[in-house]
Scaffold this active site. Structure first.
Site, PDB file in Angstrom:
ATOM      1  N   ALA A  77       7.281   2.601   3.277  1.00  0.00           N
ATOM      2  CA  ALA A  77       8.313   3.180   2.931  1.00  0.00           C
ATOM      3  C   ALA A  77       8.290   4.338   2.116  1.00  0.00           C
ATOM      4  O   ALA A  77       8.978   5.424   2.369  1.00  0.00           O
ATOM      5  CB  ALA A  77       9.502   2.038   2.326  1.00  0.00           C
ATOM      6  N   SER A  80       0.944  -1.228   0.110  1.00  0.00           N
ATOM      7  CA  SER A  80      -0.123  -0.051  -0.135  1.00  0.00           C
ATOM      8  C   SER A  80       0.936   1.289   0.156  1.00  0.00           C
ATOM      9  O   SER A  80       0.304   2.329   0.477  1.00  0.00           O
ATOM     10  CB  SER A  80      -0.782   0.162   1.014  1.00  0.00           C
ATOM     11  OG  SER A  80      -0.168   0.017   2.671  1.00  0.00           O
ATOM     12  N   GLY A  81       2.151   1.216  -0.564  1.00  0.00           N
ATOM     13  CA  GLY A  81       2.762   2.511  -0.648  1.00  0.00           C
ATOM     14  C   GLY A  81       2.372   3.079  -1.810  1.00  0.00           C
ATOM     15  O   GLY A  81       1.468   2.909  -2.578  1.00  0.00           O
ATOM     16  N   HIS A 129      19.184   1.272   3.490  1.00  0.00           N
ATOM     17  CA  HIS A 129      18.086   2.128   3.034  1.00  0.00           C
ATOM     18  C   HIS A 129      17.252   1.631   1.581  1.00  0.00           C
ATOM     19  O   HIS A 129      16.004   1.920   1.688  1.00  0.00           O
ATOM     20  CB  HIS A 129      18.911   3.391   2.504  1.00  0.00           C
ATOM     21  CG  HIS A 129      17.869   4.588   2.104  1.00  0.00           C
ATOM     22  ND1 HIS A 129      16.844   5.197   3.081  1.00  0.00           N
ATOM     23  CD2 HIS A 129      17.868   5.264   1.123  1.00  0.00           C
ATOM     24  CE1 HIS A 129      16.302   5.903   2.395  1.00  0.00           C
ATOM     25  NE2 HIS A 129      16.793   6.114   1.298  1.00  0.00           N
ATOM     26  N   ASP A 165       9.090  -9.314   1.102  1.00  0.00           N
ATOM     27  CA  ASP A 165       7.973 -10.287   1.081  1.00  0.00           C
ATOM     28  C   ASP A 165       7.600 -10.708  -0.511  1.00  0.00           C
ATOM     29  O   ASP A 165       7.537 -11.738  -1.057  1.00  0.00           O
ATOM     30  CB  ASP A 165       6.778  -9.796   1.620  1.00  0.00           C
ATOM     31  CG  ASP A 165       6.550  -9.435   3.168  1.00  0.00           C
ATOM     32  OD1 ASP A 165       7.566 -10.349   3.571  1.00  0.00           O
ATOM     33  OD2 ASP A 165       5.993  -8.546   3.778  1.00  0.00           O
ATOM     34  N   ARG A 224      25.311   8.283  -3.072  1.00  0.00           N
ATOM     35  CA  ARG A 224      25.240   7.921  -1.661  1.00  0.00           C
ATOM     36  C   ARG A 224      26.216   6.498  -1.365  1.00  0.00           C
ATOM     37  O   ARG A 224      26.699   6.567  -0.495  1.00  0.00           O
ATOM     38  CB  ARG A 224      23.984   7.182  -1.567  1.00  0.00           C
ATOM     39  CG  ARG A 224      22.909   8.272  -1.599  1.00  0.00           C
ATOM     40  CD  ARG A 224      21.264   7.689  -1.345  1.00  0.00           C
ATOM     41  NE  ARG A 224      20.462   8.905  -1.262  1.00  0.00           N
ATOM     42  CZ  ARG A 224      19.409   8.494  -1.219  1.00  0.00           C
ATOM     43  NH1 ARG A 224      18.808   7.480  -1.490  1.00  0.00           N
ATOM     44  NH2 ARG A 224      18.320   9.498  -0.861  1.00  0.00           N
ATOM     45  N   TRP A 242       7.782   7.358   4.267  1.00  0.00           N
ATOM     46  CA  TRP A 242       8.945   7.918   5.085  1.00  0.00           C
ATOM     47  C   TRP A 242       9.954   8.608   4.399  1.00  0.00           C
ATOM     48  O   TRP A 242      10.914   9.239   4.602  1.00  0.00           O
ATOM     49  CB  TRP A 242       9.854   6.594   5.525  1.00  0.00           C
ATOM     50  CG  TRP A 242       9.058   5.886   6.720  1.00  0.00           C
ATOM     51  CD1 TRP A 242       7.650   5.847   6.793  1.00  0.00           C
ATOM     52  CD2 TRP A 242       9.681   5.272   7.717  1.00  0.00           C
ATOM     53  NE1 TRP A 242       7.579   4.913   8.057  1.00  0.00           N
ATOM     54  CE2 TRP A 242       8.774   4.627   8.559  1.00  0.00           C
ATOM     55  CE3 TRP A 242      10.984   5.031   8.190  1.00  0.00           C
ATOM     56  CZ2 TRP A 242       8.826   4.025   9.914  1.00  0.00           C
ATOM     57  CZ3 TRP A 242      11.207   4.278   9.361  1.00  0.00           C
ATOM     58  CH2 TRP A 242      10.440   3.759   9.938  1.00  0.00           C
ATOM     59  N   ALA A 243       9.682   8.678   2.745  1.00  0.00           N
ATOM     60  CA  ALA A 243      10.646   9.395   1.874  1.00  0.00           C
ATOM     61  C   ALA A 243      10.526  10.866   2.362  1.00  0.00           C
ATOM     62  O   ALA A 243       9.265  11.471   2.381  1.00  0.00           O
ATOM     63  CB  ALA A 243      10.328   9.057   0.425  1.00  0.00           C
ATOM     64  N   ARG A 273      21.099   3.389  -6.807  1.00  0.00           N
ATOM     65  CA  ARG A 273      20.120   4.274  -7.073  1.00  0.00           C
ATOM     66  C   ARG A 273      20.371   5.958  -7.020  1.00  0.00           C
ATOM     67  O   ARG A 273      20.969   6.210  -6.081  1.00  0.00           O
ATOM     68  CB  ARG A 273      18.844   3.886  -6.280  1.00  0.00           C
ATOM     69  CG  ARG A 273      17.664   5.084  -6.536  1.00  0.00           C
ATOM     70  CD  ARG A 273      16.481   4.408  -5.436  1.00  0.00           C
ATOM     71  NE  ARG A 273      16.983   4.779  -4.126  1.00  0.00           N
ATOM     72  CZ  ARG A 273      16.423   5.766  -3.337  1.00  0.00           C
ATOM     73  NH1 ARG A 273      16.073   6.856  -3.956  1.00  0.00           N
ATOM     74  NH2 ARG A 273      16.968   6.050  -2.130  1.00  0.00           N
ATOM     75  N   GLU A 319      20.128  17.246  -5.062  1.00  0.00           N
ATOM     76  CA  GLU A 319      20.486  16.174  -4.080  1.00  0.00           C
ATOM     77  C   GLU A 319      21.587  15.630  -4.786  1.00  0.00           C
ATOM     78  O   GLU A 319      22.193  15.819  -5.916  1.00  0.00           O
ATOM     79  CB  GLU A 319      19.231  15.084  -4.041  1.00  0.00           C
ATOM     80  CG  GLU A 319      18.055  15.528  -3.250  1.00  0.00           C
ATOM     81  CD  GLU A 319      17.106  14.682  -2.929  1.00  0.00           C
ATOM     82  OE1 GLU A 319      17.239  13.604  -3.323  1.00  0.00           O
ATOM     83  OE2 GLU A 319      16.214  14.971  -2.069  1.00  0.00           O
ATOM     84  N   ALA A 332       3.540   2.871  -5.122  1.00  0.00           N
ATOM     85  CA  ALA A 332       3.161   1.894  -6.213  1.00  0.00           C
ATOM     86  C   ALA A 332       1.967   1.127  -6.261  1.00  0.00           C
ATOM     87  O   ALA A 332       0.896   1.655  -7.109  1.00  0.00           O
ATOM     88  CB  ALA A 332       4.281   1.193  -6.342  1.00  0.00           C
ATOM     89  N   GLU A 370       9.905  -0.688  -5.212  1.00  0.00           N
ATOM     90  CA  GLU A 370      11.345  -1.288  -4.946  1.00  0.00           C
ATOM     91  C   GLU A 370      11.544  -2.768  -4.770  1.00  0.00           C
ATOM     92  O   GLU A 370      12.727  -3.330  -4.974  1.00  0.00           O
ATOM     93  CB  GLU A 370      11.455  -0.858  -3.274  1.00  0.00           C
ATOM     94  CG  GLU A 370      12.912  -1.119  -2.934  1.00  0.00           C
ATOM     95  CD  GLU A 370      13.156  -0.379  -1.332  1.00  0.00           C
ATOM     96  OE1 GLU A 370      14.193  -0.510  -0.861  1.00  0.00           O
ATOM     97  OE2 GLU A 370      12.191   0.334  -1.026  1.00  0.00           O
ATOM     98  N   HIS A 406      22.037   4.405   3.046  1.00  0.00           N
ATOM     99  CA  HIS A 406      21.992   5.722   3.242  1.00  0.00           C
ATOM    100  C   HIS A 406      23.272   6.328   4.034  1.00  0.00           C
ATOM    101  O   HIS A 406      23.191   5.771   5.326  1.00  0.00           O
ATOM    102  CB  HIS A 406      20.631   6.196   3.703  1.00  0.00           C
ATOM    103  CG  HIS A 406      20.314   7.734   3.305  1.00  0.00           C
ATOM    104  ND1 HIS A 406      20.947   8.523   4.142  1.00  0.00           N
ATOM    105  CD2 HIS A 406      19.377   8.159   2.617  1.00  0.00           C
ATOM    106  CE1 HIS A 406      20.535   9.833   3.630  1.00  0.00           C
ATOM    107  NE2 HIS A 406      19.642   9.449   2.636  1.00  0.00           N
TER     108      HIS A 406
END
Length: 526
Positions: free
Chosen positions: A41, A12-13, A341, A213, A280, A44-45, A376, A112, A15, A365, A234
């Protein structure tokens, strides 16, 4: 209990929710969420979403930056496909009502690490949360989306599971984590939007739901996985005993934050000419090097020189969270450490998000689209979620739905209740510790062989436990996590070079020709 839908979405993110909203006007949708809709996730971005939105920027520049960060392992078609669809993806989010931060010239774009231009559109320093909240409100209200919160997929239902040779997915078995009941959910098409596998490591910026999963289920269903060795660490996770998995956004360095040793000395200029704006993997290895060399628990990220007004405007959430912990980032540096990360590899798919199994798609992801290569580029992840979920939806709607066979109920007649749950917690802890020690930022062949031996012992023990006892939320996650860990180790052992996120002192050079590390499951006899 058997329930049938046109499309089953697991995850349920961004995507999963964006796909559900695009599908819901055309067909019935079941959306599975391991916890609440907001707990992903994506939510949380912090940094934002990279897209070419400024006339001074270009598609070619974004593609080039993605290739440089990905150490030239990126798939050219996939990279161009995502970047060229970036603007339309952002426009769709704006249409949904996402309140992106604006300035005097329009939408504010930040820069970034690894980007050659300002192209990251954002909502202050909590982009994922804002996007998730906007979409969640729409998902909850839509009459043709049935949401199953506190449910976790146990396994996909395939022709092999039904005793036939048909290489197709027909839905999944799904555990209600509250009641303990297992539902049979049938669907002509299934989308895996389950996220990554950061919880395979002891230290991670990921939520507790990131347990690999979808990758594990797809592998068991017969799908190839690729490039699992490329785990992005990260560089800057908040180091504090009371701060669990709190990420300090890439944008802090993008806006002038400096990495320092405890005595205030900068160290990035000694590691890379791009200094704090290096990709990164380079920054994470530099921090890891300095910590090990000097015996440090952490290093420090200092943005205080930008002034209180600037910090409060650009990083309100980071400022508030650090202040709660007694750290005033307007006056003092932030203690940081690297943490697992992002999972750059995953389930192999094409430009429609289609996997090796008919009727089974992947986005986000959990996938290996070819966009990220060996590392990435910052803020390309949410963009990939949007572009590939839309592509999968278009492909589903263009297909003639396959008829569903009769699907059997979940059979737990031959298992009993677990006698000792401590086995699960002990194995979980052991797995995450040896993955951190042996398959972390720097890997040696000796460490990888140790990890391989340990993971095979654990896998046998966990599979025996799974075969004899009733499934539980924790057991399902552990079973998936140990399999995902094994795939990471296997890929890492096959790569005889150092490239991007995979660094081995035994093979310190980069091979002349970039190659993917692809694993294919063995076909099991019925």
């Amino acid at each position: 209990m058997v329930l049938n839908f046109d499309v089953l979405i697991i995850g349920s993110g961004l995507a999963g929710q964006s796909a559900a909203l695009r599908l819901a006007d055309h067909c019935s949708v079941a959306l599975i969420s391991k916890r609440k809709l907001e707990d992903s996730a994506s939510g949380w971005a912090q940094g934002g979403i990279a897209a070419v939105l400024d006339n001074r920027d270009s598609i070619e520049a974004h593609i080039q930056d993605t290739f440089v960060a990905g150490a030239w392992l990126n798939d050219e078609k996939a990279t161009r496909f995502v970047v060229e669809n970036g603007r339309s993806a952002i426009e769709w989010l704006i249409e949904q009502g996402v309140p992106f931060t604006k300035d005097e010239s329009g939408y504010h774009l930040t820069r970034e690490g690894g980007h050659s231009a300002r192209r990251v559109i954002h909502v202050a320093d909590a982009t994922g949360a804002a996007v998730q909240q906007t979409l969640t409100e729409k998902v909850r209200k839509h009459p043709k989306i049935r949401v199953f919160e506190d449910h976790i997929a146990v396994d996909l239902i395939t022709g092999k599971k039904l005793g036939t040779d048909e290489n197709r997915c027909f839905g999944a078995y799904v555990l209600n984590s509250v009641s303990g009941d297992v539902l049979t959910i049938g669907a002509a098409n299934t989308l895996l939007a389950t996220g990554g596998a950061g919880k395979v490591y002891l230290f991670t910026t990921n939520p507790d739901t990131s347990t690999g999963d979808g990758i594990a289920m797809a592998w068991r269903a017969g799908c190839r996985v690729a490039n699992m060795e490329f785990i992005q660490f990260h560089p800057t996770c908040l180091y504090h005993p009371n701060a669990k998995s709190f990420l300090i956004s890439e944008a802090v360095r993008g806006e002038g934050g400096l990495l320092k040793l405890p005595d205030g000395t900068r160290f990035m200029p000694e590691h890379d000419e791009r200094e704090e704006l290096a990709p990164r993997d380079i920054v994470a290895r530099a921090i890891d090097f300095e910590m090990k060399k000097r015996g440090l628990d952490c290093v420090y990220l200092d943005i205080s020189h930008k002034g209180e007004a600037f910090i409060r405007e650009h990083f309100p959430n980071i400022h508030a969270r650090c202040l709660e912990l007694g750290i005033d980032i307007t006056r003092e540096p932030i203690p940081v450490v690297p943490a697992a990360h992002y999972t750059c590899g995953g389930i192999v798919c094409d430009l429609d998000g289609h996997t090796d199994v008919a009727g089974l798609y992947v986005a986000g992801e959990a996938s290996c689209t070819g966009l990220h290569g060996a590392n990435r580029l910052a803020s390309n992840s949410l963009l990939e979620c949007l572009v590939f979920s839309e592509a999968a939806v278009k492909d589903m709607l263009a297909q003639k739905p396959a008829p569903l066979p009769a699907l059997p109920d979940w059979d737990d007649s031959r298992v009993t209740d677990a006698d000792e749950e401590v086995v699960i917690s002990h194995n979980w802890d052991e797995l995450r510790r040896f993955m951190w020690d042996y398959v972390g930022i720097v890997r040696t062949t000796k460490r990888l062989k140790r990890a391989e031996h340990r993971v095979r012992l654990l896998k046998r023990e966990i599979n025996e436990f799974y075969a004899n006892f009733r499934v539980s939320h924790d057991l399902i996650e552990l079973r998936n996590l140990v399999l995902t860990a094994e795939l990471i180790i296997r890929c890492a052992m096959l790569r005889k070079e150092s490239r991007g996120l995979h660094y081995s002192p035994d093979y310190p050079d980069m091979a002349a020709k970039p190659r993917n590390t692809t694993l294919k499951p063995r076909r099991q006899k019925r």
